[in-house]
Design a protein around this motif. Structure first.
Motif, PDB file in Angstrom:
ATOM      1  N   UNK A 232       5.502 -23.409  -7.705  1.00 28.72           N
ATOM      2  CA  UNK A 232       5.167 -23.212  -6.310  1.00 28.72           C
ATOM      3  C   UNK A 232       5.101 -21.664  -6.032  1.00 28.72           C
ATOM      4  N   UNK A 233       3.952 -21.217  -5.514  1.00 28.90           N
ATOM      5  CA  UNK A 233       3.770 -19.683  -5.207  1.00 28.90           C
ATOM      6  C   UNK A 233       4.595 -19.360  -4.153  1.00 28.90           C
ATOM      7  N   UNK A 234       5.172 -17.966  -4.024  1.00 25.74           N
ATOM      8  CA  UNK A 234       5.590 -17.309  -3.148  1.00 25.74           C
ATOM      9  C   UNK A 234       4.579 -17.040  -2.034  1.00 25.74           C
ATOM     10  N   UNK A 235       4.875 -16.981  -0.810  1.00 21.74           N
ATOM     11  CA  UNK A 235       4.042 -16.273   0.126  1.00 21.74           C
ATOM     12  C   UNK A 235       3.914 -15.024  -0.014  1.00 21.74           C
ATOM     13  N   UNK A 236       2.777 -14.732   0.369  1.00 22.50           N
ATOM     14  CA  UNK A 236       2.470 -12.944   0.128  1.00 22.50           C
ATOM     15  C   UNK A 236       3.476 -12.175   0.782  1.00 22.50           C
ATOM     16  N   UNK A 237       3.459 -11.015   0.379  1.00 24.22           N
ATOM     17  CA  UNK A 237       4.099  -9.955   1.230  1.00 24.22           C
ATOM     18  C   UNK A 237       2.883  -9.247   1.603  1.00 24.22           C
ATOM     19  N   UNK A 238       2.789  -8.800   3.030  1.00 24.12           N
ATOM     20  CA  UNK A 238       1.406  -8.342   3.694  1.00 24.12           C
ATOM     21  C   UNK A 238       2.017  -6.779   4.081  1.00 24.12           C
ATOM     22  N   UNK A 239       0.897  -6.055   3.933  1.00 21.58           N
ATOM     23  CA  UNK A 239       0.965  -4.530   4.489  1.00 21.58           C
ATOM     24  C   UNK A 239      -0.205  -4.294   5.463  1.00 21.58           C
ATOM     25  N   UNK A 240      -0.078  -3.934   6.531  1.00 15.98           N
ATOM     26  CA  UNK A 240      -1.074  -3.712   7.619  1.00 15.98           C
ATOM     27  C   UNK A 240      -1.137  -2.226   7.968  1.00 15.98           C
ATOM     28  N   UNK A 241      -2.194  -1.660   7.951  1.00 14.65           N
ATOM     29  CA  UNK A 241      -2.687  -0.309   7.907  1.00 14.65           C
ATOM     30  C   UNK A 241      -3.521  -0.293   9.232  1.00 14.65           C
ATOM     31  N   UNK A 242      -3.120   0.419  10.347  1.00 23.52           N
ATOM     32  CA  UNK A 242      -4.035   0.165  11.519  1.00 23.52           C
ATOM     33  C   UNK A 242      -4.521   1.730  11.682  1.00 23.52           C
ATOM     34  N   UNK A 243      -5.893   1.983  11.666  1.00 22.74           N
ATOM     35  CA  UNK A 243      -6.391   3.052  12.142  1.00 22.74           C
ATOM     36  C   UNK A 243      -6.640   2.960  13.585  1.00 22.74           C
ATOM     37  N   UNK A 244      -5.671   3.418  14.384  1.00 22.72           N
ATOM     38  CA  UNK A 244      -5.631   3.351  15.962  1.00 22.72           C
ATOM     39  C   UNK A 244      -7.177   3.855  16.568  1.00 22.72           C
ATOM     40  N   UNK A 245      -7.752   4.798  16.107  1.00 14.91           N
ATOM     41  CA  UNK A 245      -8.853   5.329  16.659  1.00 14.91           C
ATOM     42  C   UNK A 245     -10.258   4.359  16.296  1.00 14.91           C
ATOM     43  N   UNK A 246     -10.187   3.763  15.385  1.00 13.91           N
ATOM     44  CA  UNK A 246     -11.128   2.569  14.760  1.00 13.91           C
ATOM     45  C   UNK A 246     -10.847   1.322  15.941  1.00 13.91           C
ATOM     46  N   UNK A 247      -9.625   0.905  15.982  1.00 12.61           N
ATOM     47  CA  UNK A 247      -9.105  -0.085  17.038  1.00 12.61           C
ATOM     48  C   UNK A 247      -9.688   0.282  18.700  1.00 12.61           C
TER      49      UNK A 247
END
Length: 189
Positions: free
Chosen positions: A1-16
């Motif tokens: 069984x695979x472990x759930x992934x580790x996520x890194x989120x990178x938010x460019x505020x000006x684009x959002x």
């Protein structure tokens, strides 16, 4: 069984910010983080938020709300905040001297993406900048999955098709929004 992934989120505020203006509502970053965690069945999630802000005295409104917002993201939500003051540049035009402001955070974002490479399995980038295509290719060549979130008016074709997936934030069905943007707030990111 695979472990759930580790996520890194990178938010460019000006684009959002451009997507938020189009929607006429602000993102609810707590709901947005929960949406990402659920979407990728994340084991862990770390969120980086990149923004440039105006210097005190350069606006006819208070910047206190912006700084309180950064504190909320950091203290309440555990986001890692990368911010810098907008650089003011005097440019000569036919009409005389004009002050332009620049606050690009792409280099800071790229450094964090590479520096934290061994801490995540999936990178989620909230940006539509085609300059990130080389970085996306680099990550994918090292076995990372990369997903791009932006909006149709702020995404380059190269980035949209060069990642493992693209999502238009304006078409997300889940409720990831909060209050409406009022006119005087349109200068905030």
């Amino acid at each position: 069984m695979n472990n759930p992934p580790r996520i890194a989120v990178f938010i460019d505020a000006s684009n959002l910010w451009e997507a938020q203006k189009t929607k006429g509502r602000f993102f609810d970053f707590e709901k947005l983080r929960a949406f990402i965690r659920t979407t990728y069945t994340a084991q862990s999630i770390e969120v980086f938020y990149y923004t440039a802000y105006p210097a005190n005295g350069t606006r006819d409104y208070s910047l206190d709300g912006k700084h309180k917002f950064f504190t909320y993201l950091s203290k309440a939500l555990g986001f890692i905040i990368r911010k810098k003051q907008l650089k003011r540049i005097t440019v000569q035009t036919d009409m005389g001297a004009v002050i332009q402001e620049k606050g690009n955070m792409d280099v800071e974002m790229a450094i964090d993406i590479l520096h934290h490479l061994n801490t995540y399995d999936i990178a989620v980038l909230f940006s539509g900048d085609s300059d990130f295509l080389a970085l996306v290719s680099y990550l994918r060549n090292r076995g990372k999955k990369v997903y791009i979130y932006s909006s149709k008016n702020n995404i380059s074709e190269e980035l949209r098709t060069g990642a493992d997936g693209y999502t238009d934030v304006l078409k997300i069905k889940e409720d990831i929004w909060r209050g409406e943007i009022i006119r005087q707030s349109q200068n905030a990111a």
